[in-house]
Write an enzyme that holds these catalytic residues in place. Structure first.
Site, PDB file in Angstrom:
ATOM      1  N   HIS A   1       0.852  -1.198   0.000  1.00 53.62           N
ATOM      2  CA  HIS A   1       0.000   0.000   0.000  1.00 53.62           C
ATOM      3  C   HIS A   1       0.885   1.244   0.000  1.00 53.62           C
ATOM      4  CE1 HIS A   1      -4.201  -1.566   1.141  1.00 53.62           C
ATOM      5  NE2 HIS A   1      -3.506  -2.520   0.549  1.00 53.62           N
TER       6      HIS A   1
ATOM      7  N   TYR B   1      -9.342   6.127   6.916  1.00 51.12           N
ATOM      8  CA  TYR B   1      -9.516   6.532   8.314  1.00 51.12           C
ATOM      9  C   TYR B   1     -10.497   7.704   8.303  1.00 51.12           C
ATOM     10  CZ  TYR B   1      -5.319   3.848   9.668  1.00 51.12           C
ATOM     11  OH  TYR B   1      -4.412   2.846   9.906  1.00 51.12           O
TER      12      TYR B   1
ATOM     13  N   PRO C   1      -4.916   1.139  18.574  1.00 46.06           N
ATOM     14  CA  PRO C   1      -4.670   0.593  17.235  1.00 46.06           C
ATOM     15  C   PRO C   1      -4.687   1.626  16.103  1.00 46.06           C
ATOM     16  CG  PRO C   1      -6.871   0.007  17.993  1.00 46.06           C
ATOM     17  CD  PRO C   1      -6.181   0.660  19.140  1.00 46.06           C
TER      18      PRO C   1
ATOM     19  N   LYS D   1       0.435   0.222  15.103  1.00 44.78           N
ATOM     20  CA  LYS D   1       1.824   0.062  15.546  1.00 44.78           C
ATOM     21  C   LYS D   1       2.099  -1.118  16.474  1.00 44.78           C
ATOM     22  CE  LYS D   1       3.662   3.396  13.310  1.00 44.78           C
ATOM     23  NZ  LYS D   1       3.639   2.813  11.962  1.00 44.78           N
TER      24      LYS D   1
ATOM     25  N   TYR E   1       3.738   6.699   9.867  1.00 47.94           N
ATOM     26  CA  TYR E   1       2.858   5.582   9.484  1.00 47.94           C
ATOM     27  C   TYR E   1       3.666   4.454   8.840  1.00 47.94           C
ATOM     28  CZ  TYR E   1      -1.428   3.200   8.210  1.00 47.94           C
ATOM     29  OH  TYR E   1      -2.431   2.270   8.125  1.00 47.94           O
TER      30      TYR E   1
HETATM   31  P1  RFL Z   1       0.167 -11.424  21.730  1.00 49.04           P
HETATM   32  O1  RFL Z   1      -0.179 -11.510  20.295  1.00 49.04           O
HETATM   33  O2  RFL Z   1      -0.870 -10.987  22.682  1.00 49.04           O
HETATM   34  O3  RFL Z   1       0.721 -12.856  22.152  1.00 49.04           O
HETATM   35  C1  RFL Z   1       0.954 -13.208  23.508  1.00 49.04           C
HETATM   36  C2  RFL Z   1       0.837 -14.697  23.650  1.00 49.04           C
HETATM   37  O4  RFL Z   1       1.162 -15.083  24.992  1.00 49.04           O
HETATM   38  C3  RFL Z   1       0.189 -16.014  25.461  1.00 49.04           C
HETATM   39  N1  RFL Z   1       0.157 -15.925  26.944  1.00 49.04           N
HETATM   40  C4  RFL Z   1       0.700 -16.824  27.762  1.00 49.04           C
HETATM   41  N2  RFL Z   1       1.360 -17.970  27.524  1.00 49.04           N
HETATM   42  C5  RFL Z   1       1.788 -18.676  28.596  1.00 49.04           C
HETATM   43  N3  RFL Z   1       1.575 -18.292  29.882  1.00 49.04           N
HETATM   44  C6  RFL Z   1       0.929 -17.155  30.168  1.00 49.04           C
HETATM   45  N4  RFL Z   1       0.742 -16.765  31.440  1.00 49.04           N
HETATM   46  C7  RFL Z   1       0.448 -16.361  29.081  1.00 49.04           C
HETATM   47  N5  RFL Z   1      -0.226 -15.202  28.994  1.00 49.04           N
HETATM   48  C8  RFL Z   1      -0.399 -14.951  27.694  1.00 49.04           C
HETATM   49  C9  RFL Z   1      -1.101 -15.602  24.788  1.00 49.04           C
HETATM   50  O5  RFL Z   1      -2.052 -16.652  24.737  1.00 49.04           O
HETATM   51  C10 RFL Z   1      -0.575 -15.192  23.397  1.00 49.04           C
HETATM   52  O6  RFL Z   1      -0.571 -16.282  22.489  1.00 49.04           O
HETATM   53  O7  RFL Z   1       1.433 -10.457  21.954  1.00 49.04           O
HETATM   54  P2  RFL Z   1       2.704 -10.124  21.029  1.00 49.04           P
HETATM   55  O8  RFL Z   1       3.331 -11.381  20.503  1.00 49.04           O
HETATM   56  O9  RFL Z   1       3.506  -9.156  21.806  1.00 49.04           O
HETATM   57  O10 RFL Z   1       2.084  -9.381  19.735  1.00 49.04           O
HETATM   58  C11 RFL Z   1       1.471  -8.122  19.859  1.00 49.04           C
HETATM   59  C12 RFL Z   1       0.341  -7.965  18.843  1.00 49.04           C
HETATM   60  O11 RFL Z   1      -0.507  -9.078  18.942  1.00 49.04           O
HETATM   61  C13 RFL Z   1      -0.450  -6.665  19.030  1.00 49.04           C
HETATM   62  O12 RFL Z   1       0.398  -5.602  19.372  1.00 49.04           O
HETATM   63  C14 RFL Z   1      -1.223  -6.245  17.764  1.00 49.04           C
HETATM   64  O13 RFL Z   1      -2.218  -7.189  17.447  1.00 49.04           O
HETATM   65  C15 RFL Z   1      -1.884  -4.870  17.948  1.00 49.04           C
HETATM   66  N6  RFL Z   1      -2.714  -4.470  16.808  1.00 49.04           N
HETATM   67  C16 RFL Z   1      -2.145  -3.962  15.649  1.00 49.04           C
HETATM   68  N7  RFL Z   1      -0.813  -3.861  15.538  1.00 49.04           N
HETATM   69  C17 RFL Z   1      -0.242  -3.428  14.367  1.00 49.04           C
HETATM   70  O14 RFL Z   1       1.000  -3.331  14.297  1.00 49.04           O
HETATM   71  N8  RFL Z   1      -0.994  -3.101  13.261  1.00 49.04           N
HETATM   72  C18 RFL Z   1      -2.351  -3.184  13.294  1.00 49.04           C
HETATM   73  O15 RFL Z   1      -2.995  -2.949  12.271  1.00 49.04           O
HETATM   74  C19 RFL Z   1      -2.985  -3.594  14.538  1.00 49.04           C
HETATM   75  N9  RFL Z   1      -4.325  -3.697  14.628  1.00 49.04           N
HETATM   76  C20 RFL Z   1      -4.114  -4.605  16.894  1.00 49.04           C
HETATM   77  C21 RFL Z   1      -4.902  -4.199  15.778  1.00 49.04           C
HETATM   78  C22 RFL Z   1      -4.726  -5.130  18.038  1.00 49.04           C
HETATM   79  C23 RFL Z   1      -6.109  -5.250  18.091  1.00 49.04           C
HETATM   80  N10 RFL Z   1      -6.678  -5.820  19.269  1.00 49.04           N
HETATM   81  C24 RFL Z   1      -7.717  -6.752  19.276  1.00 49.04           C
HETATM   82  C25 RFL Z   1      -6.036  -5.604  20.549  1.00 49.04           C
HETATM   83  C26 RFL Z   1      -6.268  -4.295  15.809  1.00 49.04           C
HETATM   84  C27 RFL Z   1      -6.891  -4.803  16.982  1.00 49.04           C
HETATM   85  C28 RFL Z   1      -8.409  -4.860  16.984  1.00 49.04           C
HETATM   86  C1  PHB Z   2      -6.604  -3.720  10.639  1.00 50.64           C
HETATM   87  O1  PHB Z   2      -6.646  -4.003   9.431  1.00 50.64           O
HETATM   88  O2  PHB Z   2      -6.966  -4.525  11.515  1.00 50.64           O
HETATM   89  C2  PHB Z   2      -6.094  -2.393  11.071  1.00 50.64           C
HETATM   90  C3  PHB Z   2      -5.558  -1.540  10.112  1.00 50.64           C
HETATM   91  C4  PHB Z   2      -5.099  -0.292  10.489  1.00 50.64           C
HETATM   92  C5  PHB Z   2      -5.189   0.096  11.814  1.00 50.64           C
HETATM   93  C6  PHB Z   2      -5.716  -0.762  12.764  1.00 50.64           C
HETATM   94  C7  PHB Z   2      -6.176  -2.010  12.393  1.00 50.64           C
HETATM   95  O3  PHB Z   2      -4.760   1.335  12.166  1.00 50.64           O
END
Ligand code: RFL
Ligand code: PHB
Length: 391
Positions: free
Chosen positions: A72, A201, A293, A297, A385
């Site tokens: 993108h 956005y 989110p 990042k 970004y």
């Molecule tokens: P995770 O993915 O939460 O993984 C942690 C893992 O640890 C396990 N765990 C345990 N295991 C053993 N013992 C315990 N006591 C434990 N406690 C937990 C869990 O089951 C899990 O498998 O963390 P990690 O690896 O640091 O990764 C971080 C990312 O997942 C997170 O920052 C992103 O998803 C955030 N995020 C976004 N980030 C982006 O860079 N770009 C995006 O577009 C973006 N969109 C988002 C997002 C997060 C969202 N939500 C739901 C919070 C959109 C959403 C809606």
């Molecule tokens: C997504 O596709 O889940 C997404 C994209 C951009 C954002 C947050 C989430 O800023």
């Protein structure tokens, strides 16, 4: 049981670390509390910075990403019924982001760990780091009802925001900085073609909305919602009209709706735990910090933490020098704070915040109007970004 690096959590941070270490001959064991199916089913991030894409290639998991990831070169802001394109590539001297779901990243990493014979213990319970202030740290846990122990040189907490590792740093040496936002995001995944080829956005009087995607046939949409709302308050019959209402009329007219195949509500929070290490315990990814989110990042910061930490561990095992490990927290946090600032700024700029009063709302409007007519202002947005460089 014994290994060199004990990793808690098989999210993207933990799996990527295990994979990068393996490529330098360093052994690890990953302990995950959930099943693999559960981890792979969580719908989360979708936008990858080039730094993370490069790291995934270094880890040997870039093949499908290169094939299926969508490049993108721009994003759109929707304001006052109009779309304004931010040309990321022109404004940053040729850079871009890649749209590829976190679920796919995780799937590729699990497959690579399996192919390399990596050890991932799933559905482990009561994981606890022990003796992290000594040079004989270990993890205790329960697997299938039996008490187990994993001896290792280092423990890395990649266990996300609700994990156990952050709480093992004594409060006397840990600072927590936190901001909770007074709204959430309702996310919907639908098997429909995305409404536009690039992300939108939208800032709207009724609240923020985001149009994103996972593939040419899979859309991901979000609307700002109340913290009191639950998923049952948002049946499809309410969601689609509300999303369309927050988009410019021409965009809304071409939006294809369909049954939600996933729907969830996420609270928004900024959070940093400092430092990211104590003794022989290191924190990476969501275990150490959270961003709202809006700036996309979170996953990217998990990637930059793992970049710095894997490099420091590889150096330690090659030379026995600990200086880079000791510098990990400061180095990773410098980049984390930049992403915290950007995510906070974009969140405050784009969401409806009635608690802040009319003056704040007028300042938002003035800043957004300035943003889309000033190349300097658009460059600030674009540069952050696409992602600040790893140093
Ligand atoms: P995770 O993915 O939460 O993984 C942690 C893992 O640890 C396990 N765990 C345990 N295991 C053993 N013992 C315990 N006591 C434990 N406690 C937990 C869990 O089951 C899990 O498998 O963390 P990690 O690896 O640091 O990764 C971080 C990312 O997942 C997170 O920052 C992103 O998803 C955030 N995020 C976004 N980030 C982006 O860079 N770009 C995006 O577009 C973006 N969109 C988002 C997002 C997060 C969202 N939500 C739901 C919070 C959109 C959403 C809606
Ligand atoms: C997504 O596709 O889940 C997404 C994209 C951009 C954002 C947050 C989430 O800023």
């Amino acid at each position: 049981m014994q290994t060199q690096v004990g990793i808690i959590g098989a999210g993207p941070a933990g799996l990527l670390l295990a994979q990068l270490l393996d490529r330098h001959g360093i052994a690890s064991v990953v302990l995950e509390r959930r099943s693999r199916a559960y981890v792979q089913g969580r719908i989360r991030a979708g936008v990858l910075e080039q730094g993370l894409v490069d790291l995934l290639h270094q880890a040997g998991v870039g093949e499908r990403l290169a094939r299926e990831g969508q490049i993108h070169e721009g994003i759109n802001l929707a304001l006052g019924g109009r779309l304004h394109r931010i040309d990321l590539t022109a404004l940053t001297g040729g850079r871009h982001v890649t749209v590829y779901g976190q679920t796919e990243v995780t799937r590729d990493l699990f497959a690579a760990r399996d192919a390399a014979g990596g050890v991932i213990l799933e559905e482990v319970e009561a994981v606890r780091p022990r003796d992290i202030e000594t040079d004989r740290p270990h993890l205790v846990f329960r697997k299938a009802g039996a008490e187990e122990r994993l001896d290792c040189d280092f423990i890395v907490g990649c266990d996300g925001f609700h994990g156990v590792s952050r709480s093992c740093v004594p409060p006397s040496v840990q600072t927590i900085v936190e901001k909770i936002y007074p709204f959430g995001w309702l996310g919907v995944l639908a098997r429909t073609p995305p409404v536009a080829p690039e992300l939108i956005y939208a800032s709207h009087g009724q609240g923020f909305a985001l149009c994103s995607m996972r593939s040419p046939v899979l859309s991901r949409y979000y609307v700002q919602c109340s913290l009191e709302d639950c998923v049952a308050d948002w049946p499809d019959e309410r969601f689609w009209p509300e999303l369309k209402n927050r988009l410019p009329a021409e965009v809304a007219a071409s939006l294809v709706s369909g049954p939600a195949i996933e729907k969830s509500i996420a609270p928004l929070r900024s959070f940093v735990a400092e430092p990211l290490s104590h003794g022989r315990l290191f924190l990476a990814g969501d275990a150490g910090h959270i961003v709202p989110p809006t700036g996309a990042k979170g996953l990217n910061l998990a990637g930059s933490d793992i970049h710095y930490l894997s490099r420091a561990l590889i150096r330690f095992y090659r030379t026995s020098e600990e200086a880079e490990l000791q510098g990990y927290s400061a180095r990773a946090l410098a980049r984390v704070w930049q992403a915290e600032r950007f995510s906070w700024w974009l969140t405050r700029l784009m969401h409806r915040l009635p608690e802040e009063g009319d003056f704040f709302a007028r300042m938002q409007q003035a800043e957004l109007a300035y943003l889309v007519q000033s190349k300097a202002a658009m460059t600030l947005l674009a540069e952050n970004y696409v992602g600040l460089p790893y140093d």
